[in-house]
Design an enzyme around this catalytic site. Structure first.
Site, short mmCIF file in Angstrom:
data_model
loop_
_atom_site.label_atom_id
_atom_site.label_comp_id
_atom_site.label_asym_id
_atom_site.label_seq_id
_atom_site.Cartn_x
_atom_site.Cartn_y
_atom_site.Cartn_z
N ALA A 194 105.62 21.61 -2.28
CA ALA A 194 105.90 20.18 -2.52
C ALA A 194 107.21 19.79 -1.84
O ALA A 194 108.15 20.58 -1.77
CB ALA A 194 105.99 19.92 -4.02
N GLY A 243 103.14 24.81 -3.73
CA GLY A 243 101.89 24.14 -3.40
C GLY A 243 101.26 24.64 -2.11
O GLY A 243 100.05 24.51 -1.91
N GLU A 263 99.34 27.50 -3.18
CA GLU A 263 98.19 26.99 -3.96
C GLU A 263 97.09 26.46 -3.04
O GLU A 263 95.90 26.60 -3.33
CB GLU A 263 98.66 25.89 -4.92
CG GLU A 263 99.53 26.47 -6.04
CD GLU A 263 100.04 25.39 -6.96
OE1 GLU A 263 100.73 24.48 -6.47
OE2 GLU A 263 99.76 25.45 -8.16
N GLU A 270 107.82 27.83 -8.11
CA GLU A 270 108.15 26.64 -8.91
C GLU A 270 109.18 26.91 -10.00
O GLU A 270 110.02 26.07 -10.30
CB GLU A 270 106.88 26.07 -9.55
CG GLU A 270 105.97 25.33 -8.58
CD GLU A 270 105.01 26.24 -7.84
OE1 GLU A 270 105.17 27.47 -7.88
OE2 GLU A 270 104.08 25.70 -7.21
#
Ligand code: COA
Length: 263
Positions: A69, A114, A117, A137
């Protein structure tokens, strides 16, 4: 498929292979809202396009698949309207789950948060020797929100996933290979080539069989064994009705390459 123009990603198609490139190399392909929206649109289009047999996802530049992110968006306080929008938004990784085509991640450098992910939502991961993968994170006082807490343990097991998620560690490519987080490690400059070569090999397979094989494995993993076996039985029975099945057998007996029709 009418190729759309995107600002934060690139999309090229050739020989039944679509290549999606995360394209913000200045910030190590970090994902902002615009990129998430474009990825949702892109994978929605690709999922409905029968001409696309296989999808490759990669990052622009040499340093990163994606550093996750865009942290600059974190320092803006979330107003209630944005909270509500976020709840409504379908995570693009769930759209990827609905893609009938195999999706291959070509990972150079960092795949963090992310970014990892996204790679976890792919079916096969090829990494460069320079890759570092992690769900980092927790270092920012948050937890993975793009499927990481669910897809990682399903791939590497509960203990290893917890170790990675709780420490936020970055796992080097060789270790990622050992724990089954990636399927193959190659020299960095060869990552995209290896992913594209694999994609072309898959795109050469009978189209309906390729899709049903993925469906049997991916959907089957979510089912109890008896239901999974039933799914496999149904899909393999359906495949016996295709013209391509006859073509496959004839081509074998006539010692020639098959000509698939996709029906
Ligand atoms: N969001 C926004 N910008 C990011 C970013 C992110 N997730 N990751 C990297 N960048 C930017 C950096 O701010 C820097 O920009 P600048 O040149 O304007 O200063 C540029 O990308 C290069 O990164 P830099 O940190 O200088 O490279 P590095 O080699 O020293 O470190 C990382 C690379 C990936 C280890 C480090 O950038 C990092 O930890 N990024 C955050 C990863 C993360 O926690 N992701 C999960 C978010 S939930």
């Amino acid at each position: 498929m009418a190729e759309r123009r995107y600002e934060t990603i690139g999309l090229t198609t050739a020989d039944g292979v679509a290549t999606v490139t995360l394209n913000r190399p200045d910030v190590l392909n970090a994902m902002n809202d615009a990129m998430r929206r474009e990825l949702t649109r892109c994978f929605t289009d690709l999922a409905g396009d029968d001409a696309i047999r296989v999808i490759v996802v990669t990052g622009a530049g040499e340093r990163a698949f994606s550093a996750g992110a865009d942290i600059r968006e974190f320092v803006e306080p979330l107003v209630p309207v944005r909270f509500r929008e976020e709840r409504r938004r379908i995570d693009f990784r769930q759209v990827m789950d609905r893609c009938p085509q195999p999706i291959i991640a070509a990972i150079r450098g960092f795949a963090l948060g992310g970014g990892l992910e996204l790679a976890l939502a792919c079916d096969i991961r090829i990494a460069g020797e320079d890759a570092y993968l992690g769900l980092t994170e927790v270092n920012l006082a948050i937890i993975p929100g793009g499927g990481g807490t669910q897809r990682l343990p399903r791939l590497v097991g509960r203990g290893k996933a917890l170790e990675m998620i709780l420490t936020g560690a970055r796992v080097p490519a060789a270790e990622a290979l050992r724990i089954g987080l990636v399927e193959r490690v190659v020299p960095p400059a060869e990552v995209l080539g290896a992913a594209t070569e694999l994609a072309r090999t898959l795109a050469d397979r009978a189209p309906v069989a390729l899709r049903y094989a993925k469906e049997a494995v991916v959907k089957g993993l979510e089912l109890p064994l008896a239901d999974g076996l039933r799914l496999e039985g149904d899909l393999s029975t359906l495949l016996r009705t295709t013209e391509d099945r006859l073509e496959g057998a004839r081509a074998f007996l006539e010692k020639r390459r098959p000509r698939w029709k996709g029906q």
